[in-house]
Scaffold this active site. Sequence first.
Site, short mmCIF file in Angstrom:
data_model
loop_
_atom_site.label_atom_id
_atom_site.label_comp_id
_atom_site.label_asym_id
_atom_site.label_seq_id
_atom_site.Cartn_x
_atom_site.Cartn_y
_atom_site.Cartn_z
N HIS A 51 -11.49 -2.99 -4.46
CA HIS A 51 -10.36 -3.73 -3.90
C HIS A 51 -10.29 -3.47 -2.39
O HIS A 51 -10.76 -2.43 -1.91
CB HIS A 51 -9.04 -3.28 -4.53
CG HIS A 51 -8.84 -3.78 -5.92
ND1 HIS A 51 -7.59 -4.01 -6.44
CD2 HIS A 51 -9.72 -4.10 -6.90
CE1 HIS A 51 -7.69 -4.44 -7.67
NE2 HIS A 51 -8.98 -4.50 -7.99
N GLU A 53 -7.86 -2.53 -0.44
CA GLU A 53 -7.17 -1.31 -0.05
C GLU A 53 -8.04 -0.08 -0.29
O GLU A 53 -8.08 0.82 0.56
CB GLU A 53 -5.86 -1.14 -0.85
CG GLU A 53 -4.87 -2.27 -0.67
CD GLU A 53 -4.97 -3.37 -1.73
OE1 GLU A 53 -3.91 -3.88 -2.12
OE2 GLU A 53 -6.10 -3.71 -2.15
N CYS A 81 -1.90 -3.83 -6.28
CA CYS A 81 -1.83 -3.66 -7.72
C CYS A 81 -1.49 -2.19 -8.03
O CYS A 81 -1.38 -1.36 -7.12
CB CYS A 81 -3.17 -4.04 -8.35
SG CYS A 81 -4.50 -2.86 -7.98
N CYS A 84 -4.19 0.33 -6.64
CA CYS A 84 -4.14 0.52 -5.19
C CYS A 84 -2.84 1.20 -4.76
O CYS A 84 -2.85 2.04 -3.86
CB CYS A 84 -4.32 -0.83 -4.48
SG CYS A 84 -5.99 -1.50 -4.74
#
Length: 152
Positions: A51, A53, A81, A84
């Site tokens: 992801h 992040e 999410c 993260c």
Amino acid sequence: MHEKYMRAALEEAQKAAALREVPIGCVIVKQGTILARGYNRRNTDANTLSHAELNAIREASHALGDWRLEGCTLYVTLEPCQMCAGAIVQSRIDEVVIGCMNPKAGCAGSVLNLMQVPAFNHQVKITRGILEKECSHLISSFFEQLRSEKSG
């Protein structure tokens, strides 16, 4: 000030879009300097953890030589999410600045708020809605294009 760094996060999101990834971008800033950049690469890397992040957190930790990212602000185009949000708390980032919210999976206030749980040893300041229209348009147009390709 926030808009400048959110624009940099949007540039990262465009890199994801160019790979046909969900266009999410992120930058981490400390004392006015961008330490790290990341964008969504889950399909490209065939890795659930890739992801925006997490990619930026990994790069920022490397740049600082420490897993603790105190004094840093993370800018992200879409609300994080649960994975993260947990990593943000664990890395001790001071503030998260969010472009648009994610009502289906967001964990900075939409579905849950994992970044400000009083029982945790660290809470993150959250700022929402920076360049919200641009961030939201990027995501929605990506999914509109996907739907049109599937139906066409």
